[in-house]
Design a protein around this motif. Structure first.
Motif, PDB file in Angstrom:
ATOM      1  N   ASN A  72       0.833  -1.190   0.000  1.00  0.00           N
ATOM      2  CA  ASN A  72       0.000   0.000   0.000  1.00  0.00           C
ATOM      3  C   ASN A  72       0.878   1.255   0.000  1.00  0.00           C
ATOM      4  OD1 ASN A  72      -2.270   1.548   0.137  1.00  0.00           O
ATOM      5  ND2 ASN A  72      -2.506   1.367   2.339  1.00  0.00           N
ATOM      6  N   ILE A  73       1.497   1.544  -1.157  1.00  0.00           N
ATOM      7  CA  ILE A  73       2.376   2.706  -1.249  1.00  0.00           C
ATOM      8  C   ILE A  73       2.006   3.553  -2.459  1.00  0.00           C
ATOM      9  CG2 ILE A  73       4.320   1.573  -0.125  1.00  0.00           C
ATOM     10  CD1 ILE A  73       5.574   1.207  -2.894  1.00  0.00           C
ATOM     11  N   LYS A  74       2.476   4.767  -2.455  1.00  0.00           N
ATOM     12  CA  LYS A  74       2.294   5.665  -3.582  1.00  0.00           C
ATOM     13  C   LYS A  74       3.469   5.459  -4.533  1.00  0.00           C
ATOM     14  CE  LYS A  74       2.829  10.243  -3.157  1.00  0.00           C
ATOM     15  NZ  LYS A  74       2.521  11.654  -2.861  1.00  0.00           N
ATOM     16  N   SER A  75       3.169   5.165  -5.781  1.00  0.00           N
ATOM     17  CA  SER A  75       4.203   4.920  -6.779  1.00  0.00           C
ATOM     18  C   SER A  75       4.413   6.180  -7.615  1.00  0.00           C
ATOM     19  CB  SER A  75       3.773   3.757  -7.680  1.00  0.00           C
ATOM     20  OG  SER A  75       4.657   3.614  -8.757  1.00  0.00           O
ATOM     21  N   VAL A  76       5.633   6.701  -7.627  1.00  0.00           N
ATOM     22  CA  VAL A  76       5.950   7.891  -8.404  1.00  0.00           C
ATOM     23  C   VAL A  76       6.930   7.504  -9.502  1.00  0.00           C
ATOM     24  CG1 VAL A  76       6.940  10.210  -8.343  1.00  0.00           C
ATOM     25  CG2 VAL A  76       5.570   9.391  -6.427  1.00  0.00           C
ATOM     26  N   VAL A  77       6.606   7.897 -10.734  1.00  0.00           N
ATOM     27  CA  VAL A  77       7.430   7.590 -11.889  1.00  0.00           C
ATOM     28  C   VAL A  77       8.045   8.892 -12.383  1.00  0.00           C
ATOM     29  CG1 VAL A  77       7.409   6.697 -14.243  1.00  0.00           C
ATOM     30  CG2 VAL A  77       5.932   5.672 -12.515  1.00  0.00           C
ATOM     31  N   THR A  78       9.325   8.848 -12.774  1.00  0.00           N
ATOM     32  CA  THR A  78      10.000  10.024 -13.316  1.00  0.00           C
ATOM     33  C   THR A  78      10.427   9.735 -14.755  1.00  0.00           C
ATOM     34  OG1 THR A  78      10.813  10.596 -11.118  1.00  0.00           O
ATOM     35  CG2 THR A  78      11.886  11.650 -12.981  1.00  0.00           C
ATOM     36  N   VAL A  79      10.012  10.614 -15.672  1.00  0.00           N
ATOM     37  CA  VAL A  79      10.364  10.480 -17.076  1.00  0.00           C
ATOM     38  C   VAL A  79      10.867  11.828 -17.567  1.00  0.00           C
ATOM     39  CG1 VAL A  79       9.521   9.961 -19.396  1.00  0.00           C
ATOM     40  CG2 VAL A  79       8.606   8.707 -17.438  1.00  0.00           C
ATOM     41  N   ASN A  80      12.077  11.875 -18.058  1.00  0.00           N
ATOM     42  CA  ASN A  80      12.676  13.109 -18.580  1.00  0.00           C
ATOM     43  C   ASN A  80      12.566  14.277 -17.602  1.00  0.00           C
ATOM     44  OD1 ASN A  80      13.386  11.836 -20.980  1.00  0.00           O
ATOM     45  ND2 ASN A  80      11.471  12.391 -21.974  1.00  0.00           N
ATOM     46  N   GLY A  81      12.785  14.011 -16.330  1.00  0.00           N
ATOM     47  CA  GLY A  81      12.756  15.059 -15.319  1.00  0.00           C
ATOM     48  C   GLY A  81      11.371  15.427 -14.810  1.00  0.00           C
ATOM     49  N   HIS A  82      10.314  14.827 -15.364  1.00  0.00           N
ATOM     50  CA  HIS A  82       8.946  15.085 -14.921  1.00  0.00           C
ATOM     51  C   HIS A  82       8.471  13.910 -14.082  1.00  0.00           C
ATOM     52  CE1 HIS A  82       8.536  18.538 -17.562  1.00  0.00           C
ATOM     53  NE2 HIS A  82       9.115  17.816 -18.508  1.00  0.00           N
ATOM     54  N   ALA A  83       7.968  14.196 -12.890  1.00  0.00           N
ATOM     55  CA  ALA A  83       7.495  13.144 -11.995  1.00  0.00           C
ATOM     56  C   ALA A  83       5.968  13.144 -11.961  1.00  0.00           C
ATOM     57  CB  ALA A  83       8.038  13.350 -10.589  1.00  0.00           C
ATOM     58  N   PHE A  84       5.382  11.967 -11.949  1.00  0.00           N
ATOM     59  CA  PHE A  84       3.944  11.833 -11.815  1.00  0.00           C
ATOM     60  C   PHE A  84       3.633  10.566 -11.039  1.00  0.00           C
ATOM     61  CE2 PHE A  84       5.193   9.891 -15.772  1.00  0.00           C
ATOM     62  CZ  PHE A  84       4.520   8.685 -15.791  1.00  0.00           C
ATOM     63  N   ARG A  85       2.459  10.553 -10.440  1.00  0.00           N
ATOM     64  CA  ARG A  85       2.045   9.420  -9.607  1.00  0.00           C
ATOM     65  C   ARG A  85       1.273   8.423 -10.450  1.00  0.00           C
ATOM     66  NH1 ARG A  85      -2.460   7.768  -6.466  1.00  0.00           N
ATOM     67  NH2 ARG A  85      -1.809   6.728  -4.553  1.00  0.00           N
ATOM     68  N   ASN A  86       1.626   7.163 -10.325  1.00  0.00           N
ATOM     69  CA  ASN A  86       0.832   6.117 -10.942  1.00  0.00           C
ATOM     70  C   ASN A  86      -0.462   5.989 -10.161  1.00  0.00           C
ATOM     71  OD1 ASN A  86       2.294   5.223 -13.108  1.00  0.00           O
ATOM     72  ND2 ASN A  86       3.344   3.623 -11.995  1.00  0.00           N
ATOM     73  N   PRO A  87      -1.614   6.002 -10.838  1.00  0.00           N
ATOM     74  CA  PRO A  87      -2.861   5.828 -10.100  1.00  0.00           C
ATOM     75  C   PRO A  87      -2.984   4.411  -9.560  1.00  0.00           C
ATOM     76  CG  PRO A  87      -3.282   5.887 -12.447  1.00  0.00           C
ATOM     77  CD  PRO A  87      -1.831   6.183 -12.257  1.00  0.00           C
ATOM     78  N   PRO A  88      -3.666   4.231  -8.449  1.00  0.00           N
ATOM     79  CA  PRO A  88      -3.833   2.879  -7.914  1.00  0.00           C
ATOM     80  C   PRO A  88      -4.636   2.008  -8.868  1.00  0.00           C
ATOM     81  CG  PRO A  88      -5.048   4.484  -6.605  1.00  0.00           C
ATOM     82  CD  PRO A  88      -4.315   5.232  -7.641  1.00  0.00           C
ATOM     83  N   GLN A  89      -4.323   0.720  -8.878  1.00  0.00           N
ATOM     84  CA  GLN A  89      -5.041  -0.229  -9.728  1.00  0.00           C
ATOM     85  C   GLN A  89      -5.690  -1.281  -8.847  1.00  0.00           C
ATOM     86  OE1 GLN A  89      -2.342  -1.813 -12.604  1.00  0.00           O
ATOM     87  NE2 GLN A  89      -2.014   0.151 -13.571  1.00  0.00           N
ATOM     88  N   PHE A  90      -6.988  -1.472  -9.031  1.00  0.00           N
ATOM     89  CA  PHE A  90      -7.729  -2.432  -8.241  1.00  0.00           C
ATOM     90  C   PHE A  90      -8.148  -3.644  -9.060  1.00  0.00           C
ATOM     91  CE2 PHE A  90      -8.411   1.740  -6.388  1.00  0.00           C
ATOM     92  CZ  PHE A  90      -8.033   1.505  -5.079  1.00  0.00           C
ATOM     93  N   MET A  91      -8.038  -3.542 -10.376  1.00  0.00           N
ATOM     94  CA  MET A  91      -8.513  -4.630 -11.226  1.00  0.00           C
ATOM     95  C   MET A  91      -7.411  -5.664 -11.421  1.00  0.00           C
ATOM     96  SD  MET A  91     -10.913  -2.713 -13.984  1.00  0.00           S
ATOM     97  CE  MET A  91     -11.531  -4.245 -14.573  1.00  0.00           C
ATOM     98  N   VAL A  92      -7.784  -6.907 -11.290  1.00  0.00           N
ATOM     99  CA  VAL A  92      -6.891  -8.019 -11.564  1.00  0.00           C
ATOM    100  C   VAL A  92      -7.108  -8.381 -13.021  1.00  0.00           C
ATOM    101  CG1 VAL A  92      -6.319 -10.391 -10.964  1.00  0.00           C
ATOM    102  CG2 VAL A  92      -7.063  -8.804  -9.191  1.00  0.00           C
ATOM    103  N   LYS A  93      -6.035  -8.399 -13.798  1.00  0.00           N
ATOM    104  CA  LYS A  93      -6.153  -8.587 -15.236  1.00  0.00           C
ATOM    105  C   LYS A  93      -6.922  -9.851 -15.616  1.00  0.00           C
ATOM    106  CE  LYS A  93      -2.532  -9.599 -17.817  1.00  0.00           C
ATOM    107  NZ  LYS A  93      -1.290  -9.512 -18.576  1.00  0.00           N
ATOM    108  N   ASP A  94      -6.700 -10.936 -14.915  1.00  0.00           N
ATOM    109  CA  ASP A  94      -7.326 -12.206 -15.266  1.00  0.00           C
ATOM    110  C   ASP A  94      -8.742 -12.356 -14.716  1.00  0.00           C
ATOM    111  OD1 ASP A  94      -4.936 -12.862 -16.498  1.00  0.00           O
ATOM    112  OD2 ASP A  94      -4.144 -13.842 -14.709  1.00  0.00           O
ATOM    113  N   MET A  95      -9.102 -11.540 -13.705  1.00  0.00           N
ATOM    114  CA  MET A  95     -10.418 -11.676 -13.070  1.00  0.00           C
ATOM    115  C   MET A  95     -11.039 -10.304 -12.784  1.00  0.00           C
ATOM    116  SD  MET A  95      -9.618 -14.809 -10.396  1.00  0.00           S
ATOM    117  CE  MET A  95     -10.221 -13.836  -9.105  1.00  0.00           C
ATOM    118  N   PRO A  96     -11.367  -9.513 -13.827  1.00  0.00           N
ATOM    119  CA  PRO A  96     -11.971  -8.208 -13.560  1.00  0.00           C
ATOM    120  C   PRO A  96     -13.391  -8.367 -13.006  1.00  0.00           C
ATOM    121  CG  PRO A  96     -11.972  -8.664 -15.911  1.00  0.00           C
ATOM    122  CD  PRO A  96     -11.219  -9.792 -15.242  1.00  0.00           C
TER     123      PRO A  96
END
Length: 116
Positions: free
Chosen positions: A27-51
């Protein structure tokens, strides 16, 4: 399937780990940095095999919260509303006043909902 919850103190916090389908999620906040710009990955609740419908609703709700409470949302909405209803080229002060009213729920000393 059943979700397993692993927590040191019994509370859901940043140290909580969830287990489902042989995979573990923290249960953490995931932050991605691309070319000096940081943004938060939104939380994902869906399981790919069992939506599920519930998972889809939770994911949409989390995305809407993420977008609504983003620091730039009030300014973005204010600018678009001003362009649509008053002037196509609003001043920075005008955008700031409308953005602050959107964010705080207060304008001209009057509090409307007071909720953001």
């Amino acid at each position: 399937g059943e979700v397993q919850v692993y927590s040191e103190n019994g509370a859901f916090d940043e140290n909580t780990i969830f287990g489902f389908g042989g995979k573990f999620f923290k249960n953490i906040k995931s932050v991605v940095t691309v070319n000096g710009h940081a943004f938060r990955n939104p939380p994902q609740f869906m399981v790919k095999d069992m939506p599920t419908k519930r998972a889809a609703l939770l994911e949409v709700d989390a995305l809407l919260d993420h977008l609504f409470y983003h620091p730039n949302t009030a300014t973005f909405v204010a600018y678009r509303l001003i362009q649509r209803f008053t002037t196509s080229n609003p001043s920075g002060d005008y955008v700031k006043a409308v953005g602050d009213a959107f964010r705080t729920g207060t304008y001209g000393g009057t509090t409307f909902s007071g909720k953001y």
